[in-house]
Design a protein around this motif. Sequence first.
Motif, PDB file in Angstrom:
ATOM      1  N   UNK A 270      20.306  -4.917 -34.915  1.00 30.84           N
ATOM      2  CA  UNK A 270      20.906  -3.737 -34.295  1.00 30.84           C
ATOM      3  C   UNK A 270      21.835  -3.063 -35.287  1.00 30.84           C
ATOM      4  N   UNK A 271      22.077  -1.791 -35.034  1.00 29.02           N
ATOM      5  CA  UNK A 271      23.070  -1.033 -35.783  1.00 29.02           C
ATOM      6  C   UNK A 271      24.138  -0.626 -34.785  1.00 29.02           C
ATOM      7  N   UNK A 272      25.380  -0.782 -35.172  1.00 22.66           N
ATOM      8  CA  UNK A 272      26.498  -0.461 -34.294  1.00 22.66           C
ATOM      9  C   UNK A 272      27.274   0.687 -34.915  1.00 22.66           C
ATOM     10  N   UNK A 273      27.454   1.761 -34.154  1.00 24.19           N
ATOM     11  CA  UNK A 273      28.228   2.910 -34.594  1.00 24.19           C
ATOM     12  C   UNK A 273      29.605   2.783 -33.964  1.00 24.19           C
ATOM     13  N   UNK A 274      30.643   2.721 -34.792  1.00 29.05           N
ATOM     14  CA  UNK A 274      31.994   2.471 -34.301  1.00 29.05           C
ATOM     15  C   UNK A 274      32.919   3.650 -34.559  1.00 29.05           C
ATOM     16  N   UNK A 275      33.767   3.902 -33.596  1.00 24.08           N
ATOM     17  CA  UNK A 275      34.898   4.808 -33.766  1.00 24.08           C
ATOM     18  C   UNK A 275      36.143   3.946 -33.756  1.00 24.08           C
TER      19      UNK A 275
ATOM     20  N   UNK B  74      23.731  -5.581 -37.756  1.00 28.04           N
ATOM     21  CA  UNK B  74      23.867  -6.909 -37.169  1.00 28.04           C
ATOM     22  C   UNK B  74      22.489  -7.557 -37.090  1.00 28.04           C
ATOM     23  N   UNK B  75      22.442  -8.837 -37.424  1.00 31.26           N
ATOM     24  CA  UNK B  75      21.192  -9.589 -37.308  1.00 31.26           C
ATOM     25  C   UNK B  75      21.518 -10.969 -36.748  1.00 31.26           C
TER      26      UNK B  75
ATOM     27  N   UNK C  60      19.603  -0.704 -30.865  1.00 32.56           N
ATOM     28  CA  UNK C  60      18.795  -1.910 -31.009  1.00 32.56           C
ATOM     29  C   UNK C  60      17.549  -1.545 -31.819  1.00 32.56           C
ATOM     30  N   UNK C  61      17.308  -2.252 -32.915  1.00 31.89           N
ATOM     31  CA  UNK C  61      16.179  -1.959 -33.788  1.00 31.89           C
ATOM     32  C   UNK C  61      15.017  -2.882 -33.488  1.00 31.89           C
ATOM     33  N   UNK C  62      13.799  -2.379 -33.679  1.00 32.20           N
ATOM     34  CA  UNK C  62      12.599  -3.191 -33.522  1.00 32.20           C
ATOM     35  C   UNK C  62      11.744  -3.057 -34.777  1.00 32.20           C
TER      36      UNK C  62
END
Length: 76
Positions: free
Chosen positions: A4-9, A44-45, A73-75
């Motif tokens: 997954x990739x997490x976009x944070x503020x 994240x993995x 969430x990546x596939x």
Amino acid sequence: MQKAYLLLSCEMGTEESVISALKSIDGIKAAIVTYGAYDIVAEIQTNTQREMDDVISFKIRQLKHVRSSVTLHATD
């Protein structure tokens, strides 16, 4: 394998401390400062979805100075 990739503020001026904290969390493969709508992008993995949920919900979202996040969430 879950990815997954997490976009944070985060709070202004805390980007480097948040990245430092992120890099100490198991499952974080990369974290970089970005400019625009989000301040940080983290990759994240994990081995399972449950591990992914724990990393996001109980480790990343609980970090001091993190205001909000969006998970992609990546596939394969």
